[in-house]
Design a protein around this motif. Structure first.
Motif, PDB file in Angstrom:
ATOM      1  N   UNK A  23       0.837  -1.203   0.000  1.00 26.68           N
ATOM      2  CA  UNK A  23       0.000   0.000   0.000  1.00 26.68           C
ATOM      3  C   UNK A  23       0.870   1.249   0.000  1.00 26.68           C
ATOM      4  N   UNK A  24       1.891   1.263   0.849  1.00 25.83           N
ATOM      5  CA  UNK A  24       2.800   2.412   0.908  1.00 25.83           C
ATOM      6  C   UNK A  24       3.497   2.631  -0.426  1.00 25.83           C
ATOM      7  N   UNK A  25       3.960   1.563  -1.049  1.00 25.03           N
ATOM      8  CA  UNK A  25       4.630   1.693  -2.350  1.00 25.03           C
ATOM      9  C   UNK A  25       3.671   2.232  -3.409  1.00 25.03           C
ATOM     10  N   UNK A  26       2.424   1.781  -3.370  1.00 19.76           N
ATOM     11  CA  UNK A  26       1.427   2.309  -4.300  1.00 19.76           C
ATOM     12  C   UNK A  26       1.202   3.797  -4.097  1.00 19.76           C
ATOM     13  N   UNK A  27       1.125   4.228  -2.850  1.00 22.17           N
ATOM     14  CA  UNK A  27       0.944   5.653  -2.551  1.00 22.17           C
ATOM     15  C   UNK A  27       2.141   6.465  -3.036  1.00 22.17           C
TER      16      UNK A  27
END
Length: 141
Positions: free
Chosen positions: A9-13
């Motif tokens: 999720x963090x990488x997507x953000x």
């Protein structure tokens, strides 16, 4: 390598935040063409802010997945995981916000964000580097 769902999720953000860097590039082309008036200090700081944002976001995309390969204490993990992306926000903000206004002769008070961001970057890199070395050593046979 297994990635934790929160890491994904963090990488997507972070990938989505690169869209703001892309729009910053468009802003720089307008400054370069003279469509947005800017003095030399502003042009230099706008370029520096744009470059720092892009490089630090890309660095975050490289470092963060590596942290899932080792078990770190929560505090160290949080500093390692969020120090670099935080710097990717603060350092460009310091460059951009410190030269707002008409014809600034020198950077304003918002320049302090650059140094806060640099501190965040240093702490994040140190926590990630030491954490990865320690985690790697702990995994040795």
């Amino acid at each position: 390598m297994t990635t934790h769902p929160w890491t994904t999720i963090l990488l997507g953000a972070l990938l989505l935040s690169l869209i703001t860097v892309e729009s910053g590039g468009w802003f720089l082309t307008r400054v370069g063409r003279g469509a947005i008036p800017a003095n030399t200090l502003q042009k230099n700081f706008f370029r520096a802010g744009h470059a720092h944002a892009a490089v630090l976001l890309m660095l975050s995309l490289v470092v963060i997945p590596l942290l899932d390969t080792v078990a770190l204490p929560l505090g160290v993990d949080l500093v390692a995981r969020f120090g670099i992306p935080t710097a990717a926000l603060l350092m460009p903000a310091g460059f951009f916000l410190s030269v707002l206004g008409r014809e600034p002769a020198r950077p304003g008070r918002a320049f302090a964000l650059l140094w806060i961001g640099a501190t965040s970057l240093t702490l994040g890199l140190a926590a990630a580097g030491v954490g990865l070395i320690g985690g790697g050593v702990a995994q040795l046979p």
